[in-house]
Design an enzyme around this catalytic site. Sequence first.
Site, PDB file in Angstrom:
ATOM      1  N   CYS A 116       0.644  -1.274  -0.036  1.00 43.20           N
ATOM      2  CA  CYS A 116       0.066  -0.340  -0.387  1.00 43.20           C
ATOM      3  C   CYS A 116       0.655   1.221   0.098  1.00 43.20           C
ATOM      4  O   CYS A 116       0.616   2.202  -0.380  1.00 43.20           O
ATOM      5  CB  CYS A 116      -1.072  -0.166   1.352  1.00 43.20           C
ATOM      6  SG  CYS A 116       0.060  -0.090   2.772  1.00 43.20           S
ATOM      7  N   HIS A 361      -1.712   1.060   7.224  1.00 44.82           N
ATOM      8  CA  HIS A 361      -2.143   0.697   6.150  1.00 44.82           C
ATOM      9  C   HIS A 361      -1.776   1.883   5.900  1.00 44.82           C
ATOM     10  O   HIS A 361      -2.352   3.347   5.907  1.00 44.82           O
ATOM     11  CB  HIS A 361      -3.338   0.530   6.051  1.00 44.82           C
ATOM     12  CG  HIS A 361      -3.986   0.664   4.628  1.00 44.82           C
ATOM     13  ND1 HIS A 361      -3.565  -0.181   4.341  1.00 44.82           N
ATOM     14  CD2 HIS A 361      -5.336   0.691   4.189  1.00 44.82           C
ATOM     15  CE1 HIS A 361      -4.025  -0.208   2.753  1.00 44.82           C
ATOM     16  NE2 HIS A 361      -5.335   0.644   3.163  1.00 44.82           N
TER      17      HIS A 361
END
Length: 928
Positions: A116, A361
């Site tokens: 990510c 994330h």
Amino acid sequence: MNRPTTRSKNKKPKPSDDVDKISDTLRKIHASGEITQDDINQLYNIGKPVCQGCRVNAKDNPNCFCGLIPSPNGSRKSGIWQKMSDVIQSLGPDPFKELRASLDSPAGLTNLGATCYANSILQCLYMNATFRRGFLSIEVDVLRKQPVLDQLARLFAQLHASKRAFVDSAPFIKTLELDNGVQQDSHEFLTLLLSLLERCLSNSRSVVARTIVQDLFRGSVSHVTTCSRCGKDSEASSKIEDFYELELNVLGLKSLDESLNDYLRVEQLNGENQYFCESCGARVDASRSIKLRTLPRVLNIQLKRYVFLPKTTTKKKITSAFSFPRELDMRKRLCDPAQADLIYDLSAILIHKGTAVNSGHYIAHIRDEKAGQWWEFDDEHVSNLGDHPFGEDSSGYKSKPSQKEPLRHSSPVSAAGDATDDVLPHLAENGDSEHSEIFSSADAYMLMYNLRQTNTHLQKTFTVLDANNIETEHTNSTSNDITSLPFYLRDEVDELNASYVEACHQYKLQKETTLHLMEERRQEVRLILSEAPVQSFEEPFYWISANWLRLWVDNIMPPVLDNTLIQCSHGKVHMAEVGSMKRLSACAWVKLFSKYGGGPALANDDYCVDCLKEAANRLVCADSYRDRRKTMKELADYALSGNCSDGTYYVSKAWLQQWVKRKITDAPSEADAGPTASIRCPHGQLMPEQAAGARRLLVPENLWLFFYEDALTVNPDDPLGCPSFHISSEQCCQCSEKISEVACLEDSLRAVKNKQRENHEKLAAGKSFPILPYHKYYLLPSVWLTTWRNYVNASGKNTLSCNEPESLDSVIDKLTCAKQHLRLLERPLDLVHKRGAIFQKVSLTDGLTIITSSDWKCFCEEWGCSENKGISAIIEHDNDAQDKGMCGKESLIGNEQLGSIDGSNNRLDERRLVIRTSPEESIYVLGL
């Protein structure tokens, strides 16, 4: 008046009742030799009523079709009756779910596990239209020589014009050789990526492509040190350093304005930190600061949310809220006023979700330069946020110069300082950003600002290659049409899009075909099953295999109709398969047979007379055999109890016990074979009773004849047959002699082992004995002792089968090095100190075990070895001994102090416990 009894009314008969009726019918057929229609109805269960309410399909009723299909609201896990949603899922992923809404809607990137951080940075670079168009102007030959540039160009082209909602980033990640299972820092990734792109683009002939990284992202600073006495700057102050992002502190600061002030603040050098001024020739007070010389068109700001904790030597994330403006005025921040227009607009926010440093994330909120809309990029998922970077729900109002409000949080802040990302519009309290809307976030990690003038003065042309490799000028268009791509990328994206469209078409076609076929099959099954029951005895019908019928009911593509499983050897309907077939009306049979073929057709009169008579004959024979066996069982019980005085033939006792326990059968079975097999020796004679498994007893002659007849019936082709042993039969002489020899050998061997156990009582029991210093002991392999212990302790059947240890003469030769190094190949076992005495740690497989001199002397006599060949060992104290270790191994001596051997708990600092083997050079330090 008594209440009428209704409990047994309509009660389903027990299976045993049906079995009795069938048996009676077969006995009747056997007695009369004739078969009537009533007999057929009884034997084939034709007379049973059509079932209309049982939960499962009744096997004993050929007229029951219940349970073949589920209830109207029911379903099954497989076949044509499963849920339609499950059917669609079984077709595989729906490619229509990957369809991009439109080319104006950005595409996402696949997350390969922990990528990510890379996806967010790639989306920020792609959404910068100037960088994208400049990068796509690279020549084809340059791309072919630079795999990183080639894969990034393909990735940008697919993000630009692919019909899919997300693009596979695996080729680019693989080219960079990134580990997709390890989370990395997005800021470090951006720094390394820009450096790599700048180096690779230096080979491009296109001016725009060659300098696109420097033109957009590079600024310059200088570190200025000024003397407080003479006012002159140091020589190093004139050195200009390039930067691609500004790293600003967050700890203890609340806004971007405060962080910039902290970054540019003047630091006083005094006391121990005084500066040596070359002009003054002395250490003097001075001031030091960072000066912004030039600013890039895209200003990347790295918020230093990760701080190092010296106490724990770990990093911690700062989760306090941090505010930043939509419009950033950098005019007063620049030391040189030559760059007049320095108004920046917020273009992207990189967000790190989570409180841990090495996990979490990354997502990106990016503004589309063309439409002015904000988008959230969360790997494959892309969401429209509207006109505000955190969504319409958190949008506020534009600030006015006359209004001033404090910063407000619309979401609660925890005690730890955590706050959710939110748009908090308010008026900035300083004059530089007086008209700017302010946002706040607890997770913002990077901020990107675009120079406002780039929207005007960067509207120029780029040199690209057309289909004929001729350089043409391409306008700085903002269209997402595929025609805006270079030809070499346009063809590739066209091919990918065509493949995707074809996959969507094939999926749609397969889905429609499957659902239509399933619905068609369901209607067929319901229609035929509604016509399947036979309503009267006079109506013609056909027999059909129940197994095939279930396959036909459940499968989309049923097999060919197969009735062979319910046929007998004469090609008729087998009575024994009545539980595996159904009666089908002629109308239903014609529809099934005409569509699926196969067969054969078995009508209502296709019952087998021969098989019925044979079954009747077997039943009567079984009755006779059962009665006869019952009488023989009583005689067998007498023989087992020892009450049989007229026994004349031998049978195996174990076999007879199993024969008596076996359930009564209707005919001989495999268990009836071999009543004398275990008492027959290899020479074909009677086995001696002392042999293993040869116990026997006498049975009467009539019982033996019954056993003999059954044995021949079961195995008529056995060449050895079933030997008979009369009471007068003599035992085999050869086997008797062999058993006597083995018994004598076992007795002799048992005496030898007993003597060895007495000679080495502790070694046989595996017990350790106390070891005294300055006494002579001997060394033996632990493996050999384990083998010897198993050998002397073996008993019963294992007396002869247990492996005998090898001779000591060969074992001792294997303990020392063959090259005459005078060292052992294995180290003696460690010693332990227990209750004032020294013991060795007993090992069953590794190392050498210490034994006493008396044990060694006995072993030499018992297992063939000279006494003076043994390896003696003397345990003593010697501080000067050097551990020479095993042959070919490093010395194992350590610095640890060894324990006392006098029973006390004191530690000996100057004495070591050592073991000396017979070669004086082999000395080992032993630890307690």
